[in-house]
Write a protein that holds these residues in place. Structure first.
Motif, PDB file in Angstrom:
ATOM      1  N   ALA A  29       0.814  -1.214   0.000  1.00  0.00           N
ATOM      2  CA  ALA A  29       0.000   0.000   0.000  1.00  0.00           C
ATOM      3  C   ALA A  29       0.851   1.269   0.000  1.00  0.00           C
ATOM      4  CB  ALA A  29      -0.946  -0.008   1.193  1.00  0.00           C
ATOM      5  N   ASP A  30       1.903   1.291   0.810  1.00  0.00           N
ATOM      6  CA  ASP A  30       2.734   2.503   0.859  1.00  0.00           C
ATOM      7  C   ASP A  30       3.436   2.752  -0.467  1.00  0.00           C
ATOM      8  OD1 ASP A  30       4.471   0.331   1.251  1.00  0.00           O
ATOM      9  OD2 ASP A  30       5.703   1.386   2.718  1.00  0.00           O
ATOM     10  N   GLN A  31       3.791   1.685  -1.177  1.00  0.00           N
ATOM     11  CA  GLN A  31       4.421   1.840  -2.498  1.00  0.00           C
ATOM     12  C   GLN A  31       3.421   2.375  -3.514  1.00  0.00           C
ATOM     13  OE1 GLN A  31       7.761   1.899  -1.540  1.00  0.00           O
ATOM     14  NE2 GLN A  31       7.787   1.538  -3.734  1.00  0.00           N
ATOM     15  N   LYS A  73     -13.005  11.069 -17.739  1.00  0.00           N
ATOM     16  CA  LYS A  73     -11.933  11.990 -18.123  1.00  0.00           C
ATOM     17  C   LYS A  73     -11.743  13.082 -17.063  1.00  0.00           C
ATOM     18  CE  LYS A  73     -10.319  14.822 -22.044  1.00  0.00           C
ATOM     19  NZ  LYS A  73      -9.254  15.368 -21.297  1.00  0.00           N
ATOM     20  N   ALA A  74     -12.824  13.564 -16.482  1.00  0.00           N
ATOM     21  CA  ALA A  74     -12.714  14.594 -15.434  1.00  0.00           C
ATOM     22  C   ALA A  74     -11.907  14.065 -14.256  1.00  0.00           C
ATOM     23  CB  ALA A  74     -14.100  15.042 -14.979  1.00  0.00           C
ATOM     24  N   PHE A  75     -12.129  12.792 -13.902  1.00  0.00           N
ATOM     25  CA  PHE A  75     -11.363  12.195 -12.808  1.00  0.00           C
ATOM     26  C   PHE A  75      -9.907  11.972 -13.212  1.00  0.00           C
ATOM     27  CE2 PHE A  75     -15.488  11.198 -10.925  1.00  0.00           C
ATOM     28  CZ  PHE A  75     -15.230  11.491  -9.602  1.00  0.00           C
ATOM     29  N   THR A  76      -9.677  11.371 -14.368  1.00  0.00           N
ATOM     30  CA  THR A  76      -8.300  11.037 -14.749  1.00  0.00           C
ATOM     31  C   THR A  76      -7.479  12.281 -15.088  1.00  0.00           C
ATOM     32  OG1 THR A  76      -8.946  10.575 -17.043  1.00  0.00           O
ATOM     33  CG2 THR A  76      -8.866   8.707 -15.519  1.00  0.00           C
ATOM     34  N   ASP A  77      -8.124  13.366 -15.490  1.00  0.00           N
ATOM     35  CA  ASP A  77      -7.397  14.617 -15.744  1.00  0.00           C
ATOM     36  C   ASP A  77      -6.964  15.305 -14.451  1.00  0.00           C
ATOM     37  OD1 ASP A  77      -7.671  14.310 -18.470  1.00  0.00           O
ATOM     38  OD2 ASP A  77      -9.167  15.907 -18.722  1.00  0.00           O
ATOM     39  N   ASN A  78      -7.622  14.987 -13.343  1.00  0.00           N
ATOM     40  CA  ASN A  78      -7.380  15.699 -12.094  1.00  0.00           C
ATOM     41  C   ASN A  78      -6.769  14.873 -10.978  1.00  0.00           C
ATOM     42  OD1 ASN A  78      -8.621  18.578 -12.255  1.00  0.00           O
ATOM     43  ND2 ASN A  78     -10.009  17.244 -13.395  1.00  0.00           N
ATOM     44  N   TYR A  79      -6.849  13.557 -11.083  1.00  0.00           N
ATOM     45  CA  TYR A  79      -6.384  12.689 -10.005  1.00  0.00           C
ATOM     46  C   TYR A  79      -5.597  11.504 -10.536  1.00  0.00           C
ATOM     47  CZ  TYR A  79     -10.006  15.177  -7.421  1.00  0.00           C
ATOM     48  OH  TYR A  79     -10.773  16.165  -6.856  1.00  0.00           O
ATOM     49  N   GLU A  80      -4.588  11.130  -9.775  1.00  0.00           N
ATOM     50  CA  GLU A  80      -3.946   9.826  -9.944  1.00  0.00           C
ATOM     51  C   GLU A  80      -4.772   8.899  -9.059  1.00  0.00           C
ATOM     52  OE1 GLU A  80      -1.564   8.836 -11.952  1.00  0.00           O
ATOM     53  OE2 GLU A  80      -1.164  10.848 -12.739  1.00  0.00           O
ATOM     54  N   ILE A  81      -5.527   8.029  -9.653  1.00  0.00           N
ATOM     55  CA  ILE A  81      -6.458   7.178  -8.912  1.00  0.00           C
ATOM     56  C   ILE A  81      -5.807   5.829  -8.646  1.00  0.00           C
ATOM     57  CG2 ILE A  81      -8.727   6.057  -8.953  1.00  0.00           C
ATOM     58  CD1 ILE A  81      -9.516   8.358 -10.987  1.00  0.00           C
ATOM     59  N   ARG A  82      -5.847   5.422  -7.382  1.00  0.00           N
ATOM     60  CA  ARG A  82      -5.268   4.132  -6.997  1.00  0.00           C
ATOM     61  C   ARG A  82      -6.249   3.390  -6.091  1.00  0.00           C
ATOM     62  NH1 ARG A  82      -2.615   6.223 -10.230  1.00  0.00           N
ATOM     63  NH2 ARG A  82      -0.370   6.151 -10.558  1.00  0.00           N
ATOM     64  N   HIS A  83      -6.240   2.083  -6.213  1.00  0.00           N
ATOM     65  CA  HIS A  83      -7.070   1.211  -5.381  1.00  0.00           C
ATOM     66  C   HIS A  83      -6.178   0.438  -4.420  1.00  0.00           C
ATOM     67  CE1 HIS A  83      -9.672   1.991  -8.806  1.00  0.00           C
ATOM     68  NE2 HIS A  83     -10.693   1.608  -8.052  1.00  0.00           N
ATOM     69  N   ILE A  84      -6.642   0.312  -3.205  1.00  0.00           N
ATOM     70  CA  ILE A  84      -5.957  -0.510  -2.210  1.00  0.00           C
ATOM     71  C   ILE A  84      -6.981  -1.510  -1.681  1.00  0.00           C
ATOM     72  CG2 ILE A  84      -4.805  -0.542   0.035  1.00  0.00           C
ATOM     73  CD1 ILE A  84      -3.572   2.162  -0.720  1.00  0.00           C
ATOM     74  N   THR A  85      -6.641  -2.777  -1.839  1.00  0.00           N
ATOM     75  CA  THR A  85      -7.549  -3.844  -1.437  1.00  0.00           C
ATOM     76  C   THR A  85      -7.340  -4.184   0.029  1.00  0.00           C
ATOM     77  OG1 THR A  85      -7.485  -4.707  -3.697  1.00  0.00           O
ATOM     78  CG2 THR A  85      -8.316  -6.182  -1.990  1.00  0.00           C
ATOM     79  N   VAL A  86      -8.447  -4.182   0.773  1.00  0.00           N
ATOM     80  CA  VAL A  86      -8.447  -4.473   2.208  1.00  0.00           C
ATOM     81  C   VAL A  86      -9.659  -5.339   2.542  1.00  0.00           C
ATOM     82  CG1 VAL A  86      -7.239  -2.337   2.881  1.00  0.00           C
ATOM     83  CG2 VAL A  86      -9.726  -2.341   2.711  1.00  0.00           C
ATOM     84  N   LEU A  87      -9.670  -5.890   3.736  1.00  0.00           N
ATOM     85  CA  LEU A  87     -10.829  -6.574   4.303  1.00  0.00           C
ATOM     86  C   LEU A  87     -11.347  -7.750   3.485  1.00  0.00           C
ATOM     87  CD1 LEU A  87     -12.799  -3.400   5.482  1.00  0.00           C
ATOM     88  CD2 LEU A  87     -11.221  -4.825   6.815  1.00  0.00           C
ATOM     89  N   GLU A  88     -10.460  -8.431   2.789  1.00  0.00           N
ATOM     90  CA  GLU A  88     -10.867  -9.621   2.041  1.00  0.00           C
ATOM     91  C   GLU A  88     -11.047 -10.798   2.988  1.00  0.00           C
ATOM     92  OE1 GLU A  88     -11.866  -9.953  -0.943  1.00  0.00           O
ATOM     93  OE2 GLU A  88     -11.098  -8.217  -2.013  1.00  0.00           O
ATOM     94  N   ASN A  89     -11.732 -11.804   2.534  1.00  0.00           N
ATOM     95  CA  ASN A  89     -12.009 -12.996   3.329  1.00  0.00           C
ATOM     96  C   ASN A  89     -11.490 -14.247   2.633  1.00  0.00           C
ATOM     97  OD1 ASN A  89     -13.674 -11.592   5.297  1.00  0.00           O
ATOM     98  ND2 ASN A  89     -15.149 -11.387   3.649  1.00  0.00           N
ATOM     99  N   ASN A  97      -3.571  -5.691  -0.415  1.00  0.00           N
ATOM    100  CA  ASN A  97      -2.279  -5.025  -0.529  1.00  0.00           C
ATOM    101  C   ASN A  97      -1.626  -5.021   0.839  1.00  0.00           C
ATOM    102  OD1 ASN A  97      -4.172  -3.327  -2.617  1.00  0.00           O
ATOM    103  ND2 ASN A  97      -2.134  -3.727  -3.400  1.00  0.00           N
ATOM    104  N   PRO A  98      -0.410  -5.550   0.948  1.00  0.00           N
ATOM    105  CA  PRO A  98       0.281  -5.520   2.237  1.00  0.00           C
ATOM    106  C   PRO A  98       0.349  -4.086   2.769  1.00  0.00           C
ATOM    107  CG  PRO A  98       1.466  -6.905   0.680  1.00  0.00           C
ATOM    108  CD  PRO A  98       0.377  -6.208  -0.100  1.00  0.00           C
ATOM    109  N   GLY A  99      -0.001  -3.928   4.034  1.00  0.00           N
ATOM    110  CA  GLY A  99       0.006  -2.603   4.651  1.00  0.00           C
ATOM    111  C   GLY A  99      -1.269  -1.808   4.411  1.00  0.00           C
ATOM    112  N   GLY A 100      -2.199  -2.357   3.649  1.00  0.00           N
ATOM    113  CA  GLY A 100      -3.439  -1.647   3.343  1.00  0.00           C
ATOM    114  C   GLY A 100      -4.280  -1.385   4.576  1.00  0.00           C
ATOM    115  N   ALA A 101      -4.423  -2.396   5.416  1.00  0.00           N
ATOM    116  CA  ALA A 101      -5.227  -2.236   6.636  1.00  0.00           C
ATOM    117  C   ALA A 101      -4.607  -1.183   7.550  1.00  0.00           C
ATOM    118  CB  ALA A 101      -5.354  -3.571   7.363  1.00  0.00           C
ATOM    119  N   GLU A 102      -3.290  -1.169   7.628  1.00  0.00           N
ATOM    120  CA  GLU A 102      -2.596  -0.178   8.467  1.00  0.00           C
ATOM    121  C   GLU A 102      -2.782   1.236   7.905  1.00  0.00           C
ATOM    122  OE1 GLU A 102      -0.935  -4.162   9.178  1.00  0.00           O
ATOM    123  OE2 GLU A 102      -1.282  -3.044   7.334  1.00  0.00           O
TER     124      GLU A 102
END
Length: 185
Positions: A29-31, A73-89, A97-102
């Motif tokens: 996650a930190d990376q 396009k409005a989102f991608t022009d203004n933000y670097e969008i990243r997903h972090i996966t947490v709380l899986e079962n 993602n390691p460190g995601g919960a933290e």
């Protein structure tokens, strides 16, 4: 000769398994955040981090809305969008993602449910998150904005943290408002 073939087969299998395993290990996650901040600085954007899980219906609604052709396009022009996966079962735990919960806990989202999102400066400092004050003043996770107050909060934050023009902001408002009839928080 037979032992050479057997040895090579075993070696190839081990290397292949190691390679597959390495490819399947999600990035830390930190990376992810560090890389997004680097890109944001280079591209004069903010960072939008979305904490999500494979089982989370609201997370999928959030992704679907943000990726809608009318506003993507409005989102991608203004933000670097990243997903972090947490709380899986179960078997999907390996998707996290390691460190995601933290990281989620660091930004006080660990007790809020998902989706939980952050808007960061390119130095990684927090600008805004998905917690909106309810009528009693308590912070509540908006998650995927669907109700009018949630959509207004979300659009207000986008207005403050991006260069989206009025028409783009209204397109975001319109798209997220479409979720409401299906929504029953």
């Amino acid at each position: 000769m037979r032992s050479l073939v057997l040895t090579l087969t075993v070696l190839c299998t081990v290397l292949s398994f190691s390679s597959v395993k390495a490819q399947q290990t999600p990035a830390a996650a930190d990376q992810i955040v560090k890389e997004a901040c680097t890109q944001a600085a280079k591209n004069h954007k903010k960072v939008f981090v979305l904490f999500h899980a494979s089982w989370c219906g609201w997370c999928h609604k959030m992704d679907t809305a943000m990726n809608d052709a009318s506003i993507k396009k409005a989102f991608t022009d203004n933000y670097e969008i990243r997903h972090i996966t947490v709380l899986e079962n179960g078997a999907n735990k390996a998707l996290e993602n390691p460190g995601g919960a933290e990281l989620l806990a660091k930004f006080h989202g660990d007790q809020e449910g998902i989706p939980f999102w952050l808007i960061l400066n390119d130095d990684g400092s927090l600008i805004a998150d998905s917690r909106m004050k309810d009528p009693t003043g308590k912070l509540q996770n908006v998650g995927c904005p669907a109700q009018k107050e949630e959509v207004d909060y979300f659009v207000g934050l986008l207005e403050k943290t991006s260069k989206m023009k009025r028409g783009e902001l209204e397109a975001v408002r319109t798209r997220f408002a479409k979720i409401a009839p299906q929504a029953a928080h």
